[in-house]
Design an enzyme around this catalytic site. Sequence first.
Site, PDB file in Angstrom:
ATOM      1  N   THR A  67       0.842  -1.199   0.000  1.00 35.10           N
ATOM      2  CA  THR A  67       0.000   0.000   0.000  1.00 35.10           C
ATOM      3  C   THR A  67       0.875   1.246   0.000  1.00 35.10           C
ATOM      4  OG1 THR A  67      -2.017   0.996   0.876  1.00 35.10           O
ATOM      5  CG2 THR A  67      -0.473   0.096   2.519  1.00 35.10           C
ATOM      6  N   LYS A  71       3.281   1.465  -3.851  1.00 31.87           N
ATOM      7  CA  LYS A  71       2.605   0.737  -4.931  1.00 31.87           C
ATOM      8  C   LYS A  71       3.239   0.949  -6.310  1.00 31.87           C
ATOM      9  CE  LYS A  71      -2.023   0.077  -3.785  1.00 31.87           C
ATOM     10  NZ  LYS A  71      -3.409   0.477  -3.517  1.00 31.87           N
ATOM     11  N   ASP A 108      -6.831  -3.880  -7.311  1.00 32.24           N
ATOM     12  CA  ASP A 108      -7.718  -2.809  -6.826  1.00 32.24           C
ATOM     13  C   ASP A 108      -8.906  -2.577  -7.767  1.00 32.24           C
ATOM     14  OD1 ASP A 108      -6.431  -2.127  -4.418  1.00 32.24           O
ATOM     15  OD2 ASP A 108      -5.004  -0.833  -5.454  1.00 32.24           O
ATOM     16  N   LEU A 222     -14.366   5.625  -2.314  1.00 33.04           N
ATOM     17  CA  LEU A 222     -13.273   4.691  -2.016  1.00 33.04           C
ATOM     18  C   LEU A 222     -12.847   4.808  -0.553  1.00 33.04           C
ATOM     19  CD1 LEU A 222     -13.453   4.174  -4.951  1.00 33.04           C
ATOM     20  CD2 LEU A 222     -11.018   4.602  -5.220  1.00 33.04           C
ATOM     21  N   GLY A 245     -17.048   2.155   0.629  1.00 31.67           N
ATOM     22  CA  GLY A 245     -15.751   1.710   0.112  1.00 31.67           C
ATOM     23  C   GLY A 245     -15.174   0.453   0.750  1.00 31.67           C
TER      24      GLY A 245
HETATM   25  O1  SKM Z   1      -4.634  -2.107  -2.455  1.00 33.86           O
HETATM   26  C1  SKM Z   1      -4.880  -2.205  -1.069  1.00 33.86           C
HETATM   27  C2  SKM Z   1      -3.768  -2.967  -0.389  1.00 33.86           C
HETATM   28  O2  SKM Z   1      -3.694  -4.274  -0.934  1.00 33.86           O
HETATM   29  C3  SKM Z   1      -3.997  -3.060   1.098  1.00 33.86           C
HETATM   30  C4  SKM Z   1      -4.502  -1.825   1.716  1.00 33.86           C
HETATM   31  C5  SKM Z   1      -4.464  -1.711   3.173  1.00 33.86           C
HETATM   32  O3  SKM Z   1      -4.071  -2.678   3.827  1.00 33.86           O
HETATM   33  O4  SKM Z   1      -4.832  -0.641   3.689  1.00 33.86           O
HETATM   34  C6  SKM Z   1      -5.052  -0.807   0.972  1.00 33.86           C
HETATM   35  C7  SKM Z   1      -5.033  -0.806  -0.507  1.00 33.86           C
HETATM   36  O5  SKM Z   1      -3.938  -0.008  -0.952  1.00 33.86           O
END
Ligand code: SKM
Length: 275
Positions: A67, A71, A108, A222, A245
């Site tokens: 995250t 990313k 995502d 989101l 979200g």
């Molecule tokens: O894409 C997701 C990620 O896989 C996990 C995440 C989290 O743990 O807060 C948030 C998003 O970025």
Amino acid sequence: MTELPRIPLAGVIGHPIAHSRSPALHGHWLRRYGIKGHYIPMDIAPQDLAEALKMLPRLGFVGINVTIPHKEKVLALADVVTDRAALIGAANTLIFRKDGKVHADNTDGAGFMANLRQYAPHWAPNAPVALFGAGGAARAVIAALIEVGVPEIRIANRTRLRAEQLRSDFGAKLVVHDWVHAGEMLRGAGLVINSTSLGMTGKPDLRLPLEELERGAVATDLVYTPLMTQFLIEAQERGAHVVDGLGMLLHQAAPGFERWFGKRPEVDEALRDAV
Ligand code: SKM
């Protein structure tokens, strides 16, 4: 002496990471399916990212979620990048393969669509979409919307240049608007999406001229803390069908869990209380 099988480890890396709901979610699935494994949150500073990706497989990790802010950077460090992760320019799911290669994917967009299908099953990609925000999450959502065939994505971002960049990356279906003309974006839209962090606990709310919104349009955020953002509350008052979200977080997690632990987990209502 017979060697005991290694307990598979997975986790999530970010900086910071304490806010993440992923450990609660994966921990719940591990218990639910009686799988021996662990899912660990790890705060990795940007300068330690490359080293961490080398070390984690050696420590018994079979993969990780990624995250903010890693990313985009993990793409350059991966050996194999799926087409959709390359198109989005970011990965959120890594698999540490037995041959030592790091495989990077992005779930995502699929998580976004699965959430929409679950909570707004009547939605069809036959009307323009209004999208606010142009960050990494917006890129994943745009890729998924183009894949399902929406006719037009109207996008506005506080920094217009970032939206222009998306237009050049994703092509003619994207129409860039100035934020001040949000009303025009909402007119005739079948789906309105907040992909900014506005509305998150502690941040200002997303304010839109929702009187322009068609009754029955779908509004989704989101942001999932709080679950019902002010934007969703107001959209609902205007007759929109709202989708929070949290489901996107739950759905984006399922493919990783399956690859790492060998079981496709169910995304159901019980999870909403578990995370
Ligand atoms: O894409 C997701 C990620 O896989 C996990 C995440 C989290 O743990 O807060 C948030 C998003 O970025």
